[in-house]
Design a protein around this motif. Structure first.
Motif, mmCIF file in Angstrom:
data_model
loop_
_atom_site.group_PDB
_atom_site.id
_atom_site.type_symbol
_atom_site.label_atom_id
_atom_site.label_comp_id
_atom_site.label_asym_id
_atom_site.label_seq_id
_atom_site.Cartn_x
_atom_site.Cartn_y
_atom_site.Cartn_z
ATOM 1 N N UNK A 58 0.840 -1.203 0.000
ATOM 2 C CA UNK A 58 0.000 0.000 0.000
ATOM 3 C C UNK A 58 0.868 1.243 0.000
ATOM 4 N N UNK A 59 0.334 2.279 -0.600
ATOM 5 C CA UNK A 59 0.955 3.598 -0.482
ATOM 6 C C UNK A 59 -0.111 4.559 0.019
ATOM 7 N N UNK A 60 0.337 5.656 0.545
ATOM 8 C CA UNK A 60 -0.564 6.668 1.083
ATOM 9 C C UNK A 60 -0.271 7.983 0.365
ATOM 10 N N UNK A 61 -0.991 8.240 -0.763
ATOM 11 C CA UNK A 61 -0.709 9.453 -1.531
ATOM 12 C C UNK A 61 -1.027 10.739 -0.769
ATOM 13 N N UNK A 62 -2.026 10.669 0.090
ATOM 14 C CA UNK A 62 -2.412 11.803 0.931
ATOM 15 C C UNK A 62 -2.800 11.269 2.306
ATOM 16 N N UNK A 63 -2.741 12.113 3.278
ATOM 17 C CA UNK A 63 -3.102 11.710 4.637
ATOM 18 C C UNK A 63 -4.535 11.180 4.659
ATOM 19 N N UNK A 64 -4.693 9.992 5.222
ATOM 20 C CA UNK A 64 -6.017 9.394 5.351
ATOM 21 C C UNK A 64 -6.518 8.707 4.094
ATOM 22 N N UNK A 65 -5.685 8.639 3.048
ATOM 23 C CA UNK A 65 -6.084 8.013 1.786
ATOM 24 C C UNK A 65 -5.050 6.953 1.424
ATOM 25 N N UNK A 66 -5.530 5.816 0.940
ATOM 26 C CA UNK A 66 -4.655 4.685 0.646
ATOM 27 C C UNK A 66 -4.928 4.175 -0.761
ATOM 28 N N UNK A 67 -3.871 3.597 -1.371
ATOM 29 C CA UNK A 67 -4.060 2.923 -2.649
ATOM 30 C C UNK A 67 -3.079 1.768 -2.754
ATOM 31 N N UNK A 68 -3.437 0.821 -3.592
ATOM 32 C CA UNK A 68 -2.591 -0.337 -3.845
ATOM 33 C C UNK A 68 -1.376 0.106 -4.646
ATOM 34 N N UNK A 69 -0.195 -0.326 -4.251
ATOM 35 C CA UNK A 69 1.017 -0.010 -5.005
ATOM 36 C C UNK A 69 0.889 -0.652 -6.386
ATOM 37 N N UNK A 70 1.188 0.108 -7.437
ATOM 38 C CA UNK A 70 0.994 -0.372 -8.812
ATOM 39 C C UNK A 70 1.755 -1.665 -9.082
ATOM 40 N N UNK A 71 2.961 -1.791 -8.532
ATOM 41 C CA UNK A 71 3.759 -2.998 -8.773
ATOM 42 C C UNK A 71 3.165 -4.240 -8.120
ATOM 43 N N UNK A 72 2.222 -4.064 -7.201
ATOM 44 C CA UNK A 72 1.670 -5.191 -6.446
ATOM 45 C C UNK A 72 0.424 -5.799 -7.082
ATOM 46 N N UNK A 73 -0.199 -5.111 -8.036
ATOM 47 C CA UNK A 73 -1.497 -5.560 -8.546
ATOM 48 C C UNK A 73 -1.455 -6.962 -9.155
ATOM 49 N N UNK A 74 -0.656 -7.175 -10.183
ATOM 50 C CA UNK A 74 -0.647 -8.485 -10.853
ATOM 51 C C UNK A 74 -0.086 -9.573 -9.940
ATOM 52 N N UNK A 75 1.024 -9.345 -9.213
ATOM 53 C CA UNK A 75 1.464 -10.397 -8.285
ATOM 54 C C UNK A 75 0.406 -10.744 -7.233
ATOM 55 N N UNK A 76 -0.298 -9.758 -6.708
ATOM 56 C CA UNK A 76 -1.354 -10.025 -5.739
ATOM 57 C C UNK A 76 -2.455 -10.891 -6.346
ATOM 58 N N UNK A 77 -2.912 -10.529 -7.539
ATOM 59 C CA UNK A 77 -3.958 -11.308 -8.191
ATOM 60 C C UNK A 77 -3.450 -12.712 -8.544
ATOM 61 N N UNK A 78 -2.159 -12.842 -8.848
ATOM 62 C CA UNK A 78 -1.564 -14.151 -9.115
ATOM 63 C C UNK A 78 -1.589 -15.014 -7.864
ATOM 64 N N UNK A 79 -1.241 -14.434 -6.734
ATOM 65 C CA UNK A 79 -1.264 -15.171 -5.470
ATOM 66 C C UNK A 79 -2.687 -15.614 -5.151
ATOM 67 N N UNK A 80 -3.652 -14.728 -5.352
ATOM 68 C CA UNK A 80 -5.047 -15.082 -5.097
ATOM 69 C C UNK A 80 -5.486 -16.216 -6.031
ATOM 70 N N UNK A 81 -5.115 -16.113 -7.311
ATOM 71 C CA UNK A 81 -5.476 -17.165 -8.278
ATOM 72 C C UNK A 81 -4.836 -18.492 -7.890
ATOM 73 N N UNK A 82 -3.547 -18.472 -7.510
ATOM 74 C CA UNK A 82 -2.866 -19.706 -7.119
ATOM 75 C C UNK A 82 -3.494 -20.304 -5.862
ATOM 76 N N UNK A 83 -3.844 -19.451 -4.897
ATOM 77 C CA UNK A 83 -4.487 -19.951 -3.678
ATOM 78 C C UNK A 83 -5.855 -20.560 -3.995
ATOM 79 N N UNK A 84 -6.605 -19.930 -4.900
ATOM 80 C CA UNK A 84 -7.884 -20.512 -5.314
ATOM 81 C C UNK A 84 -7.678 -21.873 -5.975
ATOM 82 N N UNK A 85 -6.639 -21.966 -6.820
ATOM 83 C CA UNK A 85 -6.341 -23.241 -7.473
ATOM 84 C C UNK A 85 -5.941 -24.300 -6.452
ATOM 85 N N UNK A 86 -5.123 -23.922 -5.475
ATOM 86 C CA UNK A 86 -4.718 -24.869 -4.439
ATOM 87 C C UNK A 86 -5.911 -25.308 -3.598
ATOM 88 N N UNK A 87 -6.793 -24.376 -3.241
ATOM 89 C CA UNK A 87 -7.952 -24.754 -2.432
ATOM 90 C C UNK A 87 -8.921 -25.594 -3.239
#
Length: 194
Positions: free
Chosen positions: A153-182
């Motif tokens: 996560x990054x915090x572009x402004x106080x009290x506001x959060x966003x997903x770090x751009x570099x994390x989007x596809x790896x995060x979705x990959x981890x979720x997909x792999x975990x779904x496949x494993x389950x």
């Protein structure tokens, strides 16, 4: 400035992914409809010593490569990512950092926060609503601090959060792999009659 930086990141990501797929497909005159099979063919080249300096693997050595890639479009932005790692590097890696990241992601609340941030920034109040009314502010901040410390996560402004751009596809990959494993676990339990 943020838009120019995002556009530059997209161009760099396209350049990084282009050599792995486009020239080979264009040179062979292939369509991209068989891309998963082409990826498997390229990965198969790493089995049997190709990633071992051309030497045949020993009887207990693992060879091959693991690759993941993704292309996600959201709110007019394009996120491209491709990564390949030799199996021997994955098996031989120090696992404490991997375990720490998996532990960080191993919370339904944290996964809910991360998926709520895909493609948009959100305020603390919006994130608290995403977790439900029973979540305390302290509980929310605990998760946000953990995700920020992990670089997700990054915090572009106080009290506001966003997903770090570099994390989007790896995060979705981890979720997909975990779904496949389950799904495999569910299938194995079903086959065992449980």
């Amino acid at each position: 400035m943020e838009q120019r930086l995002a556009a530059l990141e997209r161009r760099v990501e396209r350049l990084e992914t282009a050599p792995a797929t486009r020239p080979k497909e264009q040179a062979a005159g292939r369509s991209t409809g068989n891309a998963p099979l082409q990826l498997l063919d390229r990965l198969r080249e790493h089995i049997g010593g190709a990633d071992n300096g051309g030497q045949a693997p020993g009887p207990l050595e693992a060879t091959g490569a693991i690759a993941y890639a993704g292309a996600v479009g959201h709110d007019g932005r394009e996120y491209l990512w491709t990564k390949q790692r030799p199996v021997r590097d994955l098996i031989g890696a120090e696992q404490s950092g991997t375990a720490t990241m998996l532990e960080c992601l191993g919370s339904p609340a944290r996964l809910a926060l991360l998926t709520a941030l895909i493609g948009t920034s959100r305020t603390r109040t919006q994130l608290q609503e995403a977790l439900g009314e029973t979540t305390s502010t302290g509980h929310l901040y605990h998760h946000l601090r953990g995700l920020q410390a992990a670089g997700l996560l990054i915090q572009p402004r106080r009290g506001e959060y966003e997903l770090a751009a570099h994390a989007l596809v790896p995060l979705l990959t981890i979720i997909a792999a975990a779904l496949d494993l389950s799904a495999r676990g569910d299938q194995a339990a079903w086959e065992a009659g449980e």
